[in-house]
Design a protein around this motif. Structure first.
Motif, PDB file in Angstrom:
ATOM      1  N   THR A 104      21.368   6.747 -61.013  1.00 49.04           N
ATOM      2  CA  THR A 104      21.463   6.150 -62.490  1.00 49.04           C
ATOM      3  C   THR A 104      22.374   6.945 -63.299  1.00 49.04           C
TER       4      THR A 104
ATOM      5  N   VAL B 213      21.858   9.454 -64.415  1.00 47.83           N
ATOM      6  CA  VAL B 213      20.866  10.502 -65.408  1.00 47.83           C
ATOM      7  C   VAL B 213      19.962  11.509 -64.636  1.00 47.83           C
TER       8      VAL B 213
ATOM      9  N   HIS C 244      18.227  17.248 -66.385  1.00 45.74           N
ATOM     10  CA  HIS C 244      18.602  17.762 -67.960  1.00 45.74           C
ATOM     11  C   HIS C 244      18.463  16.539 -68.805  1.00 45.74           C
ATOM     12  N   HIS C 245      18.496  15.434 -68.559  1.00 49.90           N
ATOM     13  CA  HIS C 245      18.324  14.443 -69.709  1.00 49.90           C
ATOM     14  C   HIS C 245      16.981  14.299 -70.450  1.00 49.90           C
ATOM     15  N   PHE C 246      16.150  15.052 -69.464  1.00 47.33           N
ATOM     16  CA  PHE C 246      14.792  15.032 -70.220  1.00 47.33           C
ATOM     17  C   PHE C 246      14.439  16.643 -70.156  1.00 47.33           C
TER      18      PHE C 246
ATOM     19  N   ASP D  48      21.509  23.105 -67.923  1.00 43.07           N
ATOM     20  CA  ASP D  48      22.567  22.199 -67.426  1.00 43.07           C
ATOM     21  C   ASP D  48      22.590  22.138 -65.912  1.00 43.07           C
TER      22      ASP D  48
ATOM     23  N   ASP E 242      19.964  13.649 -59.709  1.00 43.62           N
ATOM     24  CA  ASP E 242      19.618  12.389 -60.198  1.00 43.62           C
ATOM     25  C   ASP E 242      17.880  11.886 -60.354  1.00 43.62           C
TER      26      ASP E 242
ATOM     27  N   TYR F 260      10.927   8.199 -64.028  1.00 41.16           N
ATOM     28  CA  TYR F 260      12.242   7.974 -64.528  1.00 41.16           C
ATOM     29  C   TYR F 260      11.979   6.964 -65.502  1.00 41.16           C
TER      30      TYR F 260
ATOM     31  N   ASN G 264      11.952   7.570 -69.560  1.00 41.16           N
ATOM     32  CA  ASN G 264      13.193   6.788 -70.166  1.00 41.16           C
ATOM     33  C   ASN G 264      12.398   5.726 -71.374  1.00 41.16           C
TER      34      ASN G 264
ATOM     35  N   LYS H  86      11.657   7.854 -74.306  1.00 40.76           N
ATOM     36  CA  LYS H  86      12.708   8.184 -75.225  1.00 40.76           C
ATOM     37  C   LYS H  86      13.293   6.971 -75.921  1.00 40.76           C
TER      38      LYS H  86
END
Length: 471
Positions: A39, A41, A44-46, A92, A97, A371, A375, A378
């Protein structure tokens, strides 16, 4: 070529690998980075998922220390590392993924390795000196990916609902305000896009507010299901490699740390493979998306025109609407919400298929479930905020136009059926359509009602609510 980058060597089941010494993660995370680039993603995107992973590891350390399974120095270092991560440090470094094979093992090991290396630093050691504090033996002690990962995932979803619920309450309040503002704007209601019976624009917006307000409670109900966790079940729910009191104590600490009503699932074997609560949350997201999309469809219709459409309301102009048609302004905010809704609906299908794909004592497809739910959460939160602040709050009504449509509409005849009969009403409606006369004009012309009675029956007070009597 010597780049000047220092490295360290780490070892696992498959052999040795060099890692940049700046990396706080370890060898298993490195392998996952190479294996899974699906992805784009990363974890750390979440941030909520990182924080709940740290909460689970901290609660496990608390329980292991309390039971004499973890030495004080290691316990204190792990606890401090988890707390620092929950404060935002090293997010970070959670780089894997979100979609991955292994039922979430790579996510769990990413957390174990970062926490271990930070704990080693706290103890005065170098990264990778796992002989002093080990990602598996110490940070993952009394755990398996199969109980630690789903527990963290469940709580991250619960935490993520806070922003969604805030946006929902806000738009609910904005729609309530518009319902009051438009309370005296008489207009035609429609069914099958045909004139039906009169209503007010306020009633229309009140219905919007009620339908979204319902889901505030529904989301809370699903969150209670997600707070039933299988922590302590380890691999398949039998609790292998744990103290008999570990599950209870760890969950008590997790409830305290997370400030959520976390409780043990009634059967840990069942809870380890069951995806029911995830399916329920995805379903409520789909339900909310469908409602939002329907509202946006209505807003687009009601604002269509401005000269050749419904033109009952005006949406705030956000940007020029065409590269070729001067003066055109499109309903871009509702359109963007529609597209968000389509994505959420598709994500729900993915969650359903992944939940069904579980086999025996585990569901290896859990990462794609997590995921998609996170997603969708968000996306929905952002879309609702956008719809509220950049559309709903700026809507205005074309009151005179709405009232003129009511006056001209054949649908008014429905209010007179109890007094002149269905057959007479049908004939008047047909003649009004053919002659372009108003319903009222034809009623008076045929002496079916006197003018005073007609005005009373066609008044807003008579048409918009049930009456005490039809006599």
């Amino acid at each position: 070529m010597n780049t000047g980058m220092t490295t360290r060597l780490e070892h696992d089941l498959l052999g040795d690998e060099s890692l940049p010494n700046s990396a706080w993660y370890g060898i298993q995370t490195l392998r996952a980075l190479r294996n899974f680039n699906i992805t784009g993603v990363p974890i750390h995107h979440f941030p909520d998922l990182i924080n709940t992973l740290a909460m689970v590891k901290e609660a496990a350390a608390e329980a292991n220390f309390e039971l004499g399974e973890l030495p004080p120095a290691k316990y204190k270092a792990i606890k401090q590392a988890c707390q620092r991560i929950r404060e935002g440090e090293l997010h970070d470094q959670f780089v894997v993924d979100l979609i991955q094979g292994g039922a979430g093992t790579s996510t769990n090991m990413n957390a174990n390795e970062v926490i271990a290396n930070l704990a080693l630093s706290i103890m005065g050691y170098e990264k990778g000196q796992y002989q002093y504090l080990h990602p598996n033996n110490d940070v993952n002690r009394s755990q398996s990916t199969n109980d630690a990962y789903p527990t963290a995932a469940r709580l991250s979803i619960v935490l993520s609902t806070r922003a969604l619920l805030h946006s929902l309450r806000s738009i609910h309040k904005s729609l309530e305000a518009k319902a009051e503002e438009f309370a005296d704007v008489l207009k035609m209601g429609r069914t099958q896009l045909q004139d039906a019976v009169p209503m007010t624009l306020g009633q229309e917006f009140k219905a919007f507010s009620v339908t979204l307000g319902e889901d505030i409670q529904r989301i809370g109900e699903v969150c209670n299901l997600l707070c039933e966790v299988n922590l302590g079940g380890t691999a398949i729910g039998t609790g292998l490699n744990t103290h008999k009191d570990y599950s209870r104590i760890a969950i008590e600490h997790l409830a305290r740390i997370s400030e959520l009503p976390v409780v043990p699932a009634s059967n840990l074997v069942e809870a380890t493979s069951d995806m029911g609560a995830f399916v329920s949350m995805s379903s409520i997201q789909k339900r909310l998306a469908i409602k939002l999309s329907k509202i946006c469809n209505d807003l687009r219709l009601l604002s269509s025109g401005p000269r050749a459409g419904f033109n009952e309301i005006n949406l705030p102009a956000m940007q020029p609407g065409s590269s070729i048609m001067p003066g055109k302004v499109n309903p871009v905010i509702p359109e963007a919400v529609n597209q968000t809704a389509f994505q959420v609906m598709g994500s729900d299908l993915t969650v359903s298929m992944a939940a069904e794909a579980g086999q025996l004592q585990l569901n290896a497809m859990e990462p794609v479930i997590v995921y998609n739910i996170l997603n969708s959460m968000k996306m929905l939160t952002s879309a609702i905020y956008m719809l509220d602040h950049r559309c709903i709050r700026g809507i205005t009504a074309n009151k005179e136009h709405c009232q003129q449509q009511v006056k001209d509409s054949i649908g008014m005849i429905t209010a007179l059926v109890p007094y002149i009969g269905y057959d007479n009403a049908s004939r008047i409606a047909r003649n009004a359509l053919l002659t372009r006369s108003t319903v009222g004009e034809l009623i008076l012309k045929e002496n079916l009602l006197d003018e005073a009675t007609l005005n009373r029956l066609l008044s807003p007070s008579a048409m918009l609510h049930p009456m005490d009597s039809l006599v």
